[in-house]
Motif scaffolding. Structure first.
Motif, PDB file in Angstrom:
ATOM      1  N   LYS A  17    -108.715 100.195 -35.087  1.00 20.84           N
ATOM      2  CA  LYS A  17    -109.856 101.084 -34.486  1.00 20.84           C
ATOM      3  C   LYS A  17    -111.208 101.214 -35.462  1.00 20.84           C
ATOM      4  O   LYS A  17    -112.159 101.022 -34.865  1.00 20.84           O
ATOM      5  N   SER A  18    -111.097 101.112 -36.883  1.00 20.05           N
ATOM      6  CA  SER A  18    -112.349 101.041 -37.427  1.00 20.05           C
ATOM      7  C   SER A  18    -113.034  99.693 -37.315  1.00 20.05           C
ATOM      8  O   SER A  18    -114.117  99.504 -37.567  1.00 20.05           O
ATOM      9  N   CYS A  19    -112.048  98.675 -37.166  1.00 23.27           N
ATOM     10  CA  CYS A  19    -112.674  97.352 -36.969  1.00 23.27           C
ATOM     11  C   CYS A  19    -113.737  97.235 -35.958  1.00 23.27           C
ATOM     12  O   CYS A  19    -114.774  96.863 -35.996  1.00 23.27           O
ATOM     13  N   LEU A  20    -113.017  97.924 -34.554  1.00 24.88           N
ATOM     14  CA  LEU A  20    -113.930  98.203 -33.677  1.00 24.88           C
ATOM     15  C   LEU A  20    -115.372  99.056 -33.889  1.00 24.88           C
ATOM     16  O   LEU A  20    -116.469  98.652 -33.230  1.00 24.88           O
ATOM     17  N   GLU A  21    -115.251  99.975 -34.456  1.00 26.43           N
ATOM     18  CA  GLU A  21    -116.342 100.730 -34.940  1.00 26.43           C
ATOM     19  C   GLU A  21    -117.211 100.245 -35.796  1.00 26.43           C
ATOM     20  O   GLU A  21    -118.336 100.353 -35.421  1.00 26.43           O
ATOM     21  N   GLY A  22    -116.820  99.321 -36.641  1.00 30.66           N
ATOM     22  CA  GLY A  22    -117.436  98.451 -37.500  1.00 30.66           C
ATOM     23  C   GLY A  22    -118.492  97.494 -36.685  1.00 30.66           C
ATOM     24  O   GLY A  22    -119.716  97.247 -36.790  1.00 30.66           O
ATOM     25  N   PHE A  23    -117.844  96.816 -35.747  1.00 29.96           N
ATOM     26  CA  PHE A  23    -118.423  95.791 -34.896  1.00 29.96           C
ATOM     27  C   PHE A  23    -119.563  96.402 -34.003  1.00 29.96           C
ATOM     28  O   PHE A  23    -120.522  95.735 -33.655  1.00 29.96           O
TER      29      PHE A  23
ATOM     30  N   VAL B 184    -111.975  98.054 -44.187  1.00 28.06           N
ATOM     31  CA  VAL B 184    -112.091  96.971 -42.872  1.00 28.06           C
ATOM     32  C   VAL B 184    -113.477  97.435 -42.183  1.00 28.06           C
ATOM     33  O   VAL B 184    -113.813  96.390 -41.616  1.00 28.06           O
ATOM     34  N   TYR B 185    -113.836  98.498 -41.913  1.00 23.59           N
ATOM     35  CA  TYR B 185    -115.003  98.908 -41.469  1.00 23.59           C
ATOM     36  C   TYR B 185    -116.279  98.075 -42.218  1.00 23.59           C
ATOM     37  O   TYR B 185    -117.065  97.514 -41.431  1.00 23.59           O
ATOM     38  N   ASP B 186    -116.295  98.206 -43.441  1.00 25.83           N
ATOM     39  CA  ASP B 186    -117.456  97.644 -44.209  1.00 25.83           C
ATOM     40  C   ASP B 186    -117.284  96.051 -44.013  1.00 25.83           C
ATOM     41  O   ASP B 186    -118.404  95.359 -43.732  1.00 25.83           O
ATOM     42  N   TYR B 187    -116.261  95.543 -43.862  1.00 34.13           N
ATOM     43  CA  TYR B 187    -116.085  93.886 -43.858  1.00 34.13           C
ATOM     44  C   TYR B 187    -116.524  93.531 -42.641  1.00 34.13           C
ATOM     45  O   TYR B 187    -117.427  92.539 -42.403  1.00 34.13           O
ATOM     46  N   VAL B 188    -116.252  94.154 -41.575  1.00 30.24           N
ATOM     47  CA  VAL B 188    -116.816  93.754 -40.090  1.00 30.24           C
ATOM     48  C   VAL B 188    -118.155  94.116 -39.899  1.00 30.24           C
ATOM     49  O   VAL B 188    -118.912  93.495 -39.391  1.00 30.24           O
ATOM     50  N   LYS B 189    -118.582  95.199 -40.277  1.00 29.69           N
ATOM     51  CA  LYS B 189    -120.077  95.651 -40.297  1.00 29.69           C
ATOM     52  C   LYS B 189    -120.901  94.550 -41.095  1.00 29.69           C
ATOM     53  O   LYS B 189    -121.942  94.186 -40.639  1.00 29.69           O
TER      54      LYS B 189
ATOM     55  N   VAL C 102    -120.993  87.897 -33.787  1.00 27.80           N
ATOM     56  CA  VAL C 102    -119.708  87.336 -32.977  1.00 27.80           C
ATOM     57  C   VAL C 102    -118.706  87.816 -33.375  1.00 27.80           C
ATOM     58  O   VAL C 102    -118.388  88.531 -34.732  1.00 27.80           O
ATOM     59  N   PHE C 103    -117.636  88.339 -32.491  1.00 26.34           N
ATOM     60  CA  PHE C 103    -116.566  89.186 -32.590  1.00 26.34           C
ATOM     61  C   PHE C 103    -115.539  88.469 -33.394  1.00 26.34           C
ATOM     62  O   PHE C 103    -115.218  87.027 -33.488  1.00 26.34           O
ATOM     63  N   PRO C 104    -114.791  89.354 -34.479  1.00 27.89           N
ATOM     64  CA  PRO C 104    -113.792  88.653 -35.346  1.00 27.89           C
ATOM     65  C   PRO C 104    -112.696  88.311 -34.528  1.00 27.89           C
ATOM     66  O   PRO C 104    -112.137  88.628 -33.639  1.00 27.89           O
TER      67      PRO C 104
END
Length: 435
Positions: free
Chosen positions: A155-161, A113-118, A172-174
């Motif tokens: 939490k990983s999504c927030l880190e990626g963003f 999920v980090y990679d997708y958001v990043k 743009v925030f997901p």
């Protein structure tokens, strides 16, 4: 101009405007979908699943960044603004690592999920509903466990963003989707008599437990951007059977949504092959995100088969595409043998014509790609007789006669796929969302 806010935040269960989400890694399908959005002056949502695209390459060999670049390259080719593309990640969680214990599976899922958001994906489906190796094989996975694992991924999504923002301050925030009331992507594997519509109690329980858990894990920034919950509204498809939307059966679930939530909506998976009016009713009933994938590769395969039949008539050295595909599936049965059941004749039919379209896994293979290329070249080097188009591709025959498309195999294939997309545009009015 770059989008400052996510257009999907405009979705609501009240205004009968929705989006259809094209879930595929098929280049011809993505190209047709982007062309269709351009023709309708609309945004387009294109999604990859966790088993297609992940940090290890998935079955496509692509990471999230690779998939983004792949889609953007197609958009540039058809002169479509990439800022009108919403990239989505579907079933993001431990789906691909259920043979691992929780710690390792969730470590992989967090990186996923980090990679997708990043990479700039702005629609994220957090799905931790599947059991991993050290979960009980008999007990139902509790909502609390599912929500806790999703909070870890949040939490990983927030880190990626946060890392994305360092590179692109205008990022743009997901928006986020939670819940999973559907089988693994690709449709039913066994014939079922009926489908159980998600109960209002289960829907509201999911919402409440996720809210409580995300608050406890200090990831409310993600929860506040949850725009939809995946439910089972009673639609699905199998090899040759379809379950059509019945709004009466979904009435209690729809009431629970509309009576208690102002903007929260439902996301419907496996909406492939639904009637246009059924799709429209789903959007009116708050199922405003309609996922479609196999129906579009099914359409692509249908168009290739029709063109192959034409080629057999007019070419001295035909590609033999249909037999090449069949031989590839027989020699490498992994992607269909656990999904198709029956005698030899039934399997022969399913390999070619099943709604679940397991043939799509074989279209990118080198032998099949060579046959497709030969087919396209053979038909590009000559004018396809109109009488044969009338016989095998009657809608495209009419569109060529009326000057809407040109008589070449690429435009014919794209036009064929757009027949399916027309149903989703009719249902969603996606162009009204703006971008």
């Amino acid at each position: 101009m770059y989008m400052k806010t996510n257009p999907l935040l405009k979705l609501s269960n009240k205004n009968a405007v929705g989006v259809y989400s094209v879930c595929t890694a098929s280049e011809p399908v993505i190209e047709a979908s982007i062309e269709f959005a351009k023709e309708n002056d609309s945004l387009v949502v294109i999604e990859a699943t966790a088993n297609q695209v992940n940090q290890f390459g998935g079955y496509t060999g692509m990471t999230a960044e690779d998939y983004r670049d792949f889609v953007y390259e197609i958009a540039n080719r058809v002169d479509f603004d990439v800022n009108r593309i919403i990239l989505g990640g579907d079933h993001l969680g431990p789906l691909t690592w259920t043979d691992l214990n929780e710690e390792e599976a969730m470590e992989n899922a967090s990186k996923l999920v980090y990679d997708y958001v990043k990479a700039g994906f702005t629609k994220i489906h957090l799905d931790t509903s599947m059991r991993v190796k050290d979960d009980s094989k008999t007990d139902r996975l509790s909502d609390e466990t599912i929500a806790k694992r999703s909070a870890i991924l949040a939490k990983s999504c927030l880190e990626g963003f946060a890392d994305l923002k360092k590179e692109n301050p205008d990022a743009v925030f997901p928006v986020f989707i939670i819940g999973s009331e559907v089988p693994i992507p690709g449709g039913l594997q066994e014939v079922e008599e009926t489908l159980e519509v998600t109960s209002p109690e289960d829907f509201q329980n999911t919402y409440n437990i996720f809210k409580e858990t995300f608050e406890k894990h200090d990831v409310m920034e993600v929860f506040n951007n949850v725009i939809a919950i995946v439910v089972q509204p009673g639609v699905e498809f199998g090899d040759d059977d379809l379950f059509f939307y019945d709004r009466d059966k979904a009435a209690q679930l729809v009431s629970a949504l509309k009576d208690n939530f102002e903007t929260l909506a439902f996301e419907g998976h496996s909406t492939d092959y639904q009637n246009p009016e059924g799709l429209r009713q789903m959007v009116e009933d708050g199922i405003v995100i309609l996922k479609v994938g196999p129906a579009l590769t099914f359409a692509y395969r249908e168009a290739l088969f029709a063109l192959s039949h034409i080629e057999d008539v007019i070419s001295e050295d035909p590609s033999d595409f249909i037999n090449v595909l069949e031989n590839e599936m027989l020699e490498n049965p992994k992607n269909w043998s656990n999904h198709y059941h029956g005698n030899e004749k039934e399997l022969f039919i399913k390999r070619k014509f099943s709604y679940s379209d397991r043939a799509r896994y074989y279209l990118p293979r080198p032998n099949v790609q060579d046959a497709i290329l030969k087919l396209m070249n053979n038909l590009s080097e000559t004018r396809i007789p109109m009488t044969l188009l009338s016989q095998y591709l009657p809608y495209q025959y009419r569109n060529i006669k009326e000057g809407k498309i040109n008589n070449n195999p690429r435009e014919i294939i794209n036009d064929y796929i757009k027949l399916y997309l027309d149903d989703y545009q009719f249902a969603t009015h996606t162009d009204e969302l703006g971008y």
